[in-house]
Design an enzyme around this catalytic site. Structure first.
Site, PDB file in Angstrom:
ATOM      1  N   ARG A 138     -10.328 -11.669   2.392  1.00  0.00           N
ATOM      2  CA  ARG A 138     -11.300 -12.303   1.415  1.00  0.00           C
ATOM      3  C   ARG A 138     -10.655 -14.406   1.643  1.00  0.00           C
ATOM      4  O   ARG A 138     -11.033 -14.938   1.624  1.00  0.00           O
ATOM      5  CB  ARG A 138     -11.652 -12.120   0.178  1.00  0.00           C
ATOM      6  N   LYS A 152       1.104  -1.141  -0.219  1.00  0.00           N
ATOM      7  CA  LYS A 152       0.017  -0.229   0.378  1.00  0.00           C
ATOM      8  C   LYS A 152       0.311   1.469  -0.079  1.00  0.00           C
ATOM      9  O   LYS A 152       2.050   1.277   0.165  1.00  0.00           O
ATOM     10  CB  LYS A 152      -0.973  -0.282   1.303  1.00  0.00           C
TER      11      LYS A 152
HETATM   12  N1  BES Z   1      -7.920  -3.504   4.416  1.00  0.00           N
HETATM   13  C1  BES Z   1      -8.382  -3.329   3.586  1.00  0.00           C
HETATM   14  C2  BES Z   1      -9.212  -2.867   3.147  1.00  0.00           C
HETATM   15  C3  BES Z   1     -10.030  -1.509   3.501  1.00  0.00           C
HETATM   16  C4  BES Z   1      -9.844  -0.183   2.456  1.00  0.00           C
HETATM   17  C5  BES Z   1     -10.321  -1.695   4.505  1.00  0.00           C
HETATM   18  C6  BES Z   1      -9.925   0.994   3.383  1.00  0.00           C
HETATM   19  C7  BES Z   1     -10.550  -0.016   5.446  1.00  0.00           C
HETATM   20  C8  BES Z   1     -10.417   1.670   4.602  1.00  0.00           C
HETATM   21  C9  BES Z   1      -8.432  -4.388   1.988  1.00  0.00           C
HETATM   22  O1  BES Z   1      -8.059  -5.458   2.231  1.00  0.00           O
HETATM   23  C10 BES Z   1      -8.120  -4.253   0.809  1.00  0.00           C
HETATM   24  O2  BES Z   1      -6.655  -3.702   0.842  1.00  0.00           O
HETATM   25  N2  BES Z   1      -8.654  -3.950  -0.159  1.00  0.00           N
HETATM   26  C11 BES Z   1      -8.471  -3.748  -1.304  1.00  0.00           C
HETATM   27  C12 BES Z   1      -8.475  -5.347  -2.311  1.00  0.00           C
HETATM   28  C13 BES Z   1      -8.015  -4.578  -3.490  1.00  0.00           C
HETATM   29  C14 BES Z   1      -6.829  -4.877  -3.779  1.00  0.00           C
HETATM   30  C15 BES Z   1      -8.888  -5.189  -5.076  1.00  0.00           C
HETATM   31  C16 BES Z   1      -8.889  -2.037  -1.507  1.00  0.00           C
HETATM   32  O3  BES Z   1      -9.933  -1.894  -1.162  1.00  0.00           O
HETATM   33  O4  BES Z   1      -8.073  -0.988  -2.171  1.00  0.00           O
HETATM   34 MN    MN Z   2      -5.505  -5.119   2.144  1.00  0.00          MN
END
Ligand code: BES
Ligand code: MN
Ligand code: ZN
Length: 508
Positions: free
Chosen positions: A362, A288
């Site tokens: 997931r 990230k």
């Molecule tokens: N933990 C994150 C989602 C999230 C985002 C939680 C903002 C709280 C606030 C999750 O694991 C994630 O990184 N999701 C990605 C999925 C993508 C790679 C398909 C996302 O939402 O960007």
């Molecule tokens: Mn994630």
């Protein structure tokens, strides 16, 4: 916070601060129209003490609007705090919950350590219909939730907790019912705060192992069976999806299992509660950006919601079997971390092509769901801070809710009416599933840019299959960016109340 219920007439209560609620009965609109606030108590002395401010037109009893009177004449209280519920049409039990929190949060920074909150009475002239029991429960819930602040690690904490809260019921109330509602509300409020305490912990303090310890400790205190497994068990159960997230971290995973088995209940539904417990989400190799990455300590909020709900269930003892499962891991980049393109085999046997290692929630949930089914769960609910896409869709107001079964979802919808939490149902459909078909294996862990919350839900659906199931995406709700009059910014504890009510709806 010590809490106590009193049936003493309000005017006689000796207290640092007496909080009473008011609603605005004015229905006319316009620049010269004055508000018509009505106090929600039948206590004549309290009403008298408030007459002058209420008729002044200065106070309109807006939602969580406060006005403080010192040395109110004729009362045992040193201060009288009036808290607004808003217009009478909006003066619901949910407004009462918030207003109780507002009363507590009013006192905290003012070094008032003891207060009394009067359960609102639906006096005739107010035009509101508020049931005494529901209001009592809401007051104890809201007051406890309001008492929480996130500054745990400050050397000098700004807001020290309230020490003693008295909830005051009208003398004419059904005492047994009010008593039950009072302790029920306290259990629920404390359980929500337990969840918030866990969510608030930073990733270095709350590793998967520590989350397991905290859950097990709670379980032993409230009489739940608990087992906390780690790496060996994941391998034994062939949880290849869960393990793939954990493999890049120096911290071992924790598979937390909490069991609530009420005496004499051996058949009927067995509810499976599955929570995402990523104690820190860096994104892994698909790392990230640095901005806001610190927030990803709350990526275990779904798991913490399940742990808090299990606590409340153990104490409220509904007659239905419940299994709580939290899949806890840290998502890290490392020489041993999984890579985009890797193929993993989940516990169910399905093969998963990893497109993005940041879609890790997931993966852990897939095996958690399969495990819950293997333990005999007949109905499933999961909660997860799963997708940013859900926040794009619904903002930070509603959580996303998905279900493969209308009857099961209807029960959840009813639960929301009691909990006051906001979730909005989103669609599932085969066309979305088509977006996550893999060329090399069965399924891929991301489905591209569009409909990201839905393709994530379809991924989980592939593991829930036809077991009635609800998925809650709480990414936008688990952490509150702003203070509100009734709740501190930081971890919200969302989900605990709704999941609990959903569970109770299955009581035999
Ligand atoms: N933990 C994150 C989602 C999230 C985002 C939680 C903002 C709280 C606030 C999750 O694991 C994630 O990184 N999701 C990605 C999925 C993508 C790679 C398909 C996302 O939402 O960007
Ligand atoms: Mn994630
Ligand atoms: Zn995540």
């Amino acid at each position: 916070m010590r809490t106590e219920l009193s049936f003493t007439p309000l005017a006689q209560i000796q207290t640092e601060l007496l909080a009473v609620f008011a609603t605005d009965t004015q229905t006319a609109k316009g620049p010269d129209v004055k508000p018509q606030p009505v106090l929600l108590t039948s206590d004549e002395k309290v009403r008298e003490a408030a007459t002058s401010i209420l008729t002044s037109g200065e106070y309109k009893a807006g939602p969580n609007e406060t006005v403080l009177l010192h040395a109110p004449a004729g009362l045992g209280a040193k201060r009288l705090l009036i808290v607004g519920l808003g217009k009478k049409a909006k003066a619901t039990v949910h407004a009462v919950r918030n207003a109780a929190g507002t009363a507590v949060r009013y006192t905290k920074p003012r070094a008032i350590r003891e207060l009394t909150v009067a359960i609102p009475e639906a006096v005739a002239e107010s035009g509101v219909t508020l049931a005494a029991e529901a209001c009592t429960r809401a007051v104890s819930e809201g007051a406890l939730v309001g008492d929480f602040d996130a500054d745990t690690y400050r050397s000098e904490r700004k807001d020290v907790s309230v020490q003693a809260l008295t909830v005051a019921a009208a003398a004419g109330a059904n005492q047994a019912a009010v008593r039950a509602a009072f302790s029920e509300g306290a259990i629920i409020g404390e359980s929500q705060n337990f969840t918030r305490t866990l969510v608030n912990e930073p990733g270095n303090k709350l590793t998967p192992t520590v989350l397991g310890q905290r859950a097990a400790q709670m379980a032993s205190e409230v009489g739940l069976k608990s087992e906390v497994y780690s790496t060996d068990k994941l391998h034994e159960l062939k949880m290849g999806a869960f393990w793939s997230v954990s493999q890049g971290s120096a911290e071992p995973p924790a598979l937390i299992v909490l069991k609530y088995e009420p005496e004499g209940v051996t058949d009927g539904p067995a509810l499976g509660l599955v929570g995402k417990g990523i104690t820190f989400d860096t994104g892994g190799i698909s790392i990230k950006p640095a901005d806001n990455m610190e927030k990803m300590k709350y990526d275990m909020a779904g798991g913490a919601a399940m742990i808090g709900a299990m606590r409340a269930i153990a104490l409220l003892k509904p007659k239905v079997r419940v299994i709580g499962i939290v899949c806890a891991a840290e998502n890290m980049p490392d020489g041993k971390a999984q890579k985009p393109g890797d193929v993993q085999t989940a516990m169910s046997g399905k093969t998963i092509e990893i497109i993005n290692t940041d879609a890790e929630g997931r993966l852990v949930l897939a095996d958690g769901i399969t495990y819950a089914r293997s333990l005999g769960a007949t109905h499933l609910i999961d909660a997860a801070t799963l997708t940013g896409a859900c926040v794009v869709a619904l903002g930070m107001i509603n959580g996303g809710a998905f279900s493969n079964d209308d009857a099961t979802f209807e029960k959840f919808q009813t639960a929301l009416a009691t909990s006051g939490e906001k979730f909005w149902r989103m669609p599932l459909a085969d066309e979305y599933y088509d977006m996550i078909r893999s060329d090399i294996g069965d399924i891929k862990n991301t489905g591209g840019r569009w409909g990201g919350a839905i393709t994530a839900a379809e991924f989980l659906h592939a593991f829930a299959e036809d077991t009635p199931w609800i998925h809650l995406d709480i990414a936008g709700l688990a952490w509150m960016e702003e203070n509100k009059p009734f709740i501190a910014k930081g971890p919200s504890g969302v989900g605990v109340r709704s999941i609990l009510e959903w569970v109770r709806s299955y009581e035999s």
